[in-house]
Write an enzyme that holds these catalytic residues in place. Structure first.
Site, PDB file in Angstrom:
ATOM      1  N   MET A 148       0.812  -1.272   0.040  1.00 32.16           N
ATOM      2  CA  MET A 148      -0.049  -0.077   0.081  1.00 32.16           C
ATOM      3  C   MET A 148       0.831   1.203   0.155  1.00 32.16           C
ATOM      4  SD  MET A 148      -3.007   1.480   0.176  1.00 32.16           S
ATOM      5  CE  MET A 148      -3.050   3.245   0.309  1.00 32.16           C
ATOM      6  N   HIS A 158       6.031  -0.452  -8.453  1.00 33.23           N
ATOM      7  CA  HIS A 158       4.338  -0.029  -8.412  1.00 33.23           C
ATOM      8  C   HIS A 158       4.189   1.189  -7.435  1.00 33.23           C
ATOM      9  CE1 HIS A 158       0.129  -1.004  -9.044  1.00 33.23           C
ATOM     10  NE2 HIS A 158       0.352  -0.600  -7.996  1.00 33.23           N
ATOM     11  N   GLU A 159       4.739   0.717  -6.106  1.00 32.10           N
ATOM     12  CA  GLU A 159       4.171   1.512  -5.001  1.00 32.10           C
ATOM     13  C   GLU A 159       5.112   2.825  -5.038  1.00 32.10           C
ATOM     14  OE1 GLU A 159       1.475   0.560  -3.454  1.00 32.10           O
ATOM     15  OE2 GLU A 159       1.773  -1.387  -4.292  1.00 32.10           O
ATOM     16  N   HIS A 196       3.475   5.283  -7.500  1.00 30.49           N
ATOM     17  CA  HIS A 196       2.052   5.921  -6.939  1.00 30.49           C
ATOM     18  C   HIS A 196       2.496   7.242  -5.961  1.00 30.49           C
ATOM     19  CE1 HIS A 196      -1.117   3.409  -7.426  1.00 30.49           C
ATOM     20  NE2 HIS A 196      -0.850   2.475  -6.729  1.00 30.49           N
TER      21      HIS A 196
HETATM   22 ZN   LIG Z   1      -1.567   0.411  -6.655  1.00 30.21          ZN
END
Ligand SMILES: [Zn+2]
Length: 1034
Positions: free
Chosen positions: A438, A471-472, A475
């Site tokens: 996350m 990926h994180e 973000h």
């Molecule tokens: Zn994501």
């Protein structure tokens, strides 16, 4: 900021938008009123809400007490269609106790019965029109003052739900009013890891945007003890807080208007339990190396669980700054988004850590904090201190993540031309964590298996870690700096993060060879998007209930989103994509966007004068579901291209006449594999022709499969390509070969080519050595094999097995079992050997057994290569002794990637006793953490023995499963898919349908249920059509 659609489109119900927007027929009547779109600041006064005539019996009831009966529901639906907007019922499904259980289906997926709906809508409109005529006869109009009818002694009034204390709750929508905007939160939390409770004080500074008599915000499962309110410099006074639990809202009402521009402070003291699920502020635990249980508290707020830790305006567009204080016992550390500012010893002996106030405005779902006994490794990267935290025992496994994160941070800083804005970036491995990771700003949380890896682990294991970290980190820009305005555009976060995770690694870590993984993911997204239950990447604003929001986290949002970005970036002139994105990040830095903001930013970066507008092209891809099938037919030098939707359907219905602006790329036999061979043509209409030289032998469209479409070459076209491949495999790139294999299997599912043609293409694969085409062929064959196996078509199963081993056996046998450097070879080897061993090929099982014995005899010091661990463990787990010994290793190992593979091996057992044990253990969350249940279920489902059993388990345990994983969430989607997607009989169809329809608010409305039913029907249909062919040709 503007709406993603023009207002006319936006107000259509979802299924109507999909079916009408690109058709030539006139639009469906625009009668529905959409009141859920997020109002901008400043916006219409939200206090101007819906008024309802008292005369309808539907409307005299308060919300939340009773279900609607069918008749009432019909009335409600028709009323909504007529624009009466009864309390915005479409958003009335509640988080836990829905007041309107039998609602219309969620709008984020369309039902297979689109026609039924249209007919239904027509009937409803007719019936309601008649009702309305009767209603209007006395000359009543809907006014705030009420209907001046003879019976108007009951004036019209707002219908509000009842608060917990019986008073009317002053708000009646799931989305918050925009009359108040939070500016800063001052949070103080005191978690108690012994009693598993916490207390908190939240001080919210806010600005009144429009005159209003109420403040409404979110709060869930918090017991508010005291509330005070202060206007400007005035005196702070105690106020009463009303709560409406089904919608997770609290409110304070005022006798006089709060005036626009006023600054106010709301202070709330509260107490709550630490959550026992995976969201909110939850407790987690692990056993340390002495076997002692250690507890910790961590948060997971996305999408809508910040409200479980502190009262807040829990919608992504309500950005604010945050100051966090956490009280702890001395043995723990605390972490939050920002660096720690100071620590104070309290009279009780506890310590209070105060963090700096966030230097950026952020959405509530990105707030995070942790109380645990973790240790860390750190490194400075330009102005940021990067740290990786884990439980102390696993400190040695954090270095790879630290290296990767440091390099990627620098890479993104340069690529996006905006530096990561915080002074620190923590990556934390949490022992029990549901998502993969996350992206909380400055405090990214991970599963241990997504972050921790040994130095000596295989590069395939490291690829997984790098993937999640990339990926994180992406973000931090796409999601955190610029955030979607509402969850309907979640793809702006997730599509981008997914796109960057692959493309950044392909550039920065080419040795990890992400190309193949990205290609497979694009194929997966197509599989989901070829069903009628799919949805557009950017869905209409009707995503309001928690279930609908949860269901946005699916492969359309992630992988299709990323695929569309890849298609765009690979067809735009050099530099425009990146320049457009930098414009986008700069323009919307710190704020929220809708999809059109992105397309406009890229359009503005246009470099060529006659270029097609990016907005015009991309809106055809993001506003409608599905993707096109391009059919090629050729007469000499004239090539005709035709597009139609690629829609798998069991009833041969045609649903839409949608059109896409397709950037068709192609190569031909004279120049076919180098990037410079690629030519491009935009197909905007239903058909178009292009000229090629008559001497061209064949064309291959969709170069490198970067476009999101499937191509049918016709009998002759396919024959020419197959011929070319048989002559020289390398005439096409490996990705083009994989693309042909994928396309022909898909076309056979669609009924456009026979299975015989599929096998004819596969003939060339005896000369294939590349990973992408081979793994694609294996995966397609294996899905056919598994369907036949589950259907117990024993004769065909045996022939399919013989076919696979006949084709790939020599390649399987030639694999070496030692350490292998290249990731691509590891991917290929593990796919081949897993297939070989699962089909019982002796050479494979013997090698695997030998490696396992070496490993156990050496007390596990003689390493099994990482990419072979799963296949070796799975073979070992076939025997009772092997299974038990693996379980023992599972309990004690601290190597997370090894542990995950052992778990998969344990779950692949064919022994019913072990299957029962592992499923119930996964649900209980003992030796196997509950976070692993979806993986356990999907592995068990794959094998014949577990397949039937697991469906019964899911049915029986459903209520407990949804206690752990919210309805609509990704784990639930995965559980439904893995347990039902191999059914292919009418009995199973009825069984699945019956089970889910009985669930009502416990899950009957999920898109994944529609998807499951559609898949079973398609399987059934495929069997009916292909069993005879298979018997003849296999
Ligand atoms: Zn994501």
């Amino acid at each position: 900021m503007e709406d993603p659609f023009d207002s006319e489109r936006a107000s259509l119900p979802r299924h109507m938008i999909e079916n009408s927007m690109f058709e030539e027929e006139p639009d469906v009547v625009d009668l529905a009123k959409d009141s859920t779109a997020f109002p901008e600041f400043p916006a219409l006064d939200p206090d101007e809400v819906v008024y309802e005539p008292r005369s309808s019996r539907l409307l005299v009831r308060g919300l939340g007490e009773n279900d609607l009966d069918d008749e009432e529901e019909d009335y409600e639906s028709s009323a909504r269609l007529l624009g009466m907007s009864f309390m915005n019922r479409s958003s009335a499904r509640s988080p836990s106790a829905s007041p309107y259980i039998r609602q219309a289906p969620p709008r984020s997926c369309s039902r297979p019965s689109a026609r039924m709906l249209v007919v239904g809508v027509f009937i409803l409109v007719l019936v309601t029109s008649m009702a309305m005529v009767l209603y209007f006869l006395p000359g009543c109009t809907f006014t705030k003052a009420g209907c001046p009818k003879a019976n108007s002694s009951t004036p019209m009034e707002l219908v509000y739900p009842n608060s917990t204390n019986g008073e009317l709750f002053p708000w009646n929508e799931l989305r918050l009013p925009a009359s108040v905007r939070p500016v800063n939160y001052d949070l103080s939390l005191t978690p108690n890891l012994t009693s598993m409770t916490f207390t908190g004080r939240t001080i919210i500074n806010m600005i009144i945007q429009h005159d209003t008599k109420r403040i409404v915000l979110h709060s869930s499962e918090l017991n508010i003890i005291k509330a005070t309110f202060q206007v400007g410099e005035g005196k702070s006074v105690e106020v009463k807080v009303l709560e409406y639990k089904p919608w997770q809202q609290i409110a304070v009402s005022f006798p006089e208007d709060l005036k626009a521009g006023q600054v106010c402070v709301l202070t709330l003291d509260y107490a709550a339990n630490l959550s026992h699920t995976y969201d909110g502020l939850y407790n987690s635990s692990y056993n340390d190396k002495t076997g002692a249980k250690r507890v910790l508290a961590a948060t997971q707020f996305e999408p809508q669980a910040a409200r479980k830790a502190f009262p807040c305006f829990d919608e992504p567009a309500f950005k604010a700054t945050f100051l966090v204080r956490i009280t702890r016992e001395p043995e723990y550390i605390t972490l939050s988004n920002m660096p720690k500012a100071k620590t104070t010893t309290l009279p009780s002996g506890l310590l209070e850590d105060e963090f700096e106030q966030t230097s950026v405005n952020m959405s509530t779902y990105l707030v995070a904090f942790i109380v645990a006994n973790f240790t860390s490794v750190t490194r400075n990267v330009s102005k940021t201190l990067v740290s990786v935290y884990s439980v102390p025992e696993k400190k040695e496994h954090t270095h790879y993540a630290l290296d990767t994160a440091s390099r990627l941070l620098q890479f993104y800083n340069t690529l996006f031309e905006i530096d990561y804005p915080l002074r620190k970036l923590d990556l934390v491995a949490i022992p029990d964590f549901l998502a993969g990771a996350m992206e909380n700003w400055g405090l990214i949380t991970f599963r241990e298996t997504s972050l921790l890896v040994r130095n000596q682990s295989s590069s395939l294991d490291k690829q997984l870690i790098a993937n999640v970290v990339a990926h994180e980190l992406a973000h931090q820009w796409f999601g955190n700096l610029v955030t979607m305005r509402w969850w309907n555009d979640l793809w702006l976060n997730e599509g981008f993060a997914t796109y960057w995770q692959y493309t950044s690694l392909m550039t920065e870590f080419p040795q990890l060879y992400l190309d193949n993984v990205f290609l497979e993911e694009r194929f997966k997204a197509m599989a989901k998007d070829s069903l009628n239950s799919s949805h557009p990447v950017s869905v209409s604003a009707q995503v309001t209930t928690p279930e609908q929001v949860s269901e946005m986290f699916d492969s359309i949002t992630y992988e299709k989103g990323a695929s569309l970005l890849l298609m765009l970036s690979s067809t735009l002139p050099d530099g425009q994509f990146r320049k457009g994105l930098i414009n986008y990040l700069n323009k919307y830095n710190g704020s929220n966007t809708v999809t059109d903001d992105l397309w406009n930013s890229i359009t503005q970066a246009q470099v060529l004068p006659q270029q097609e507008s990016v907005s015009d092209m991309m809106r055809t891809w993001t506003l409608q579901k599905g993707f096109p099938l391009v059919t090629v037919s050729r007469k000499g030098g004239e090539v005709t291209l035709t597009q139609e939707p690629f829609l798998l359907s069991a009833d041969n219905a045609t649903y839409t006449s949608s059109l896409w602006h397709i950037p068709v790329t192609y190569v031909n036999d004279s120049c076919s594999s180098a990037p410079s061979c690629r030519q491009m043509f935009t197909l905007r209409n239903k058909t178009a022709t292009l000229k090629v030289s008559e001497s061209v032998k064949w064309l291959k469209l969709n170069y490198m499969n970067t476009g999101f479409y499937i191509v049918h070459y016709g009998d002759e076209g396919w024959a020419a390509l197959i011929d070319a491949l048989k002559t020289d495999v390398n005439t096409l790139t490996p990705h083009d070969r994989a693309s042909l294999i994928h396309n022909i299997f898909s076309l056979s599912r669609l009924g456009h080519v026979s299975f015989r043609q599929v096998l004819s293409l596969l003939d060339y694969t005896t000369n294939e050595t590349e990973t992408a085409p081979l793994t694609e062929a294996l995966s397609q064959l294996s899905s056919v094999y598994r369907l036949l196996d589950k259907r117990q078509e024993l004769g065909l199963v045996a022939r399919m097995k013989a076919y696979i081993l006949g084709h790939f056996g020599p390649l399987m046998d030639s694999q070496d079992w030692g350490e292998q450097e290249s990731v691509s070879s590891q991917e290929l080897r593990s796919a081949l050997l897993e297939m070989a061993c699962s089909l019982g090929r002796q050479n494979c099982t013997e090698q695997a057994t030998a490696l396992y014995e070496q490993w156990t005899n050496s007390n596990q010091t003689n390493r099994i290569p990482g990419d072979l661990q799963r296949v070796v463990f799975s073979v070992a787990a076939l025997s009772d002794a092997g299974w038990l010994s693996l379980l023992d290793t599972y309990r004690h190992t601290i190597d997370d990637s090894e542990k995950r593979k052992i778990l998969q091996a344990l779950a692949s057992t064919q022994d019913p006793r072990h299957i029962v044990w592992i499923l119930s253990e996964g649900l209980e969350g003992g030796i196997i953490h509950t976070q692993e249940l979806p993986l356990v279920i999907s592995t068990v489902s794959d094998r014949f023995a577990g397949h039937l059993f697991v469906w019964d388990f899911v049915k029986e345990s459903w209520d407990r499963i949804i206690e752990k994983f919210p309805v609509g969430s990704y784990p639930i989607q995965s559980i439904i898919k893995s347990t039902t997607s191999q059914f292919s009989t009418q009995t199973h169809l009825e069984e699945v349908q019956g089970f889910f329809s009985r669930l009502k608010e416990r899950g009957s409305q999920m898109c994944s249920v529609q998807e499951a039913l559609e898949t079973i029907r398609l399987n059934q249909h495929w069997m009916d059509r292909n069993l005879a062919t298979l018997r003849q040709w296999l």
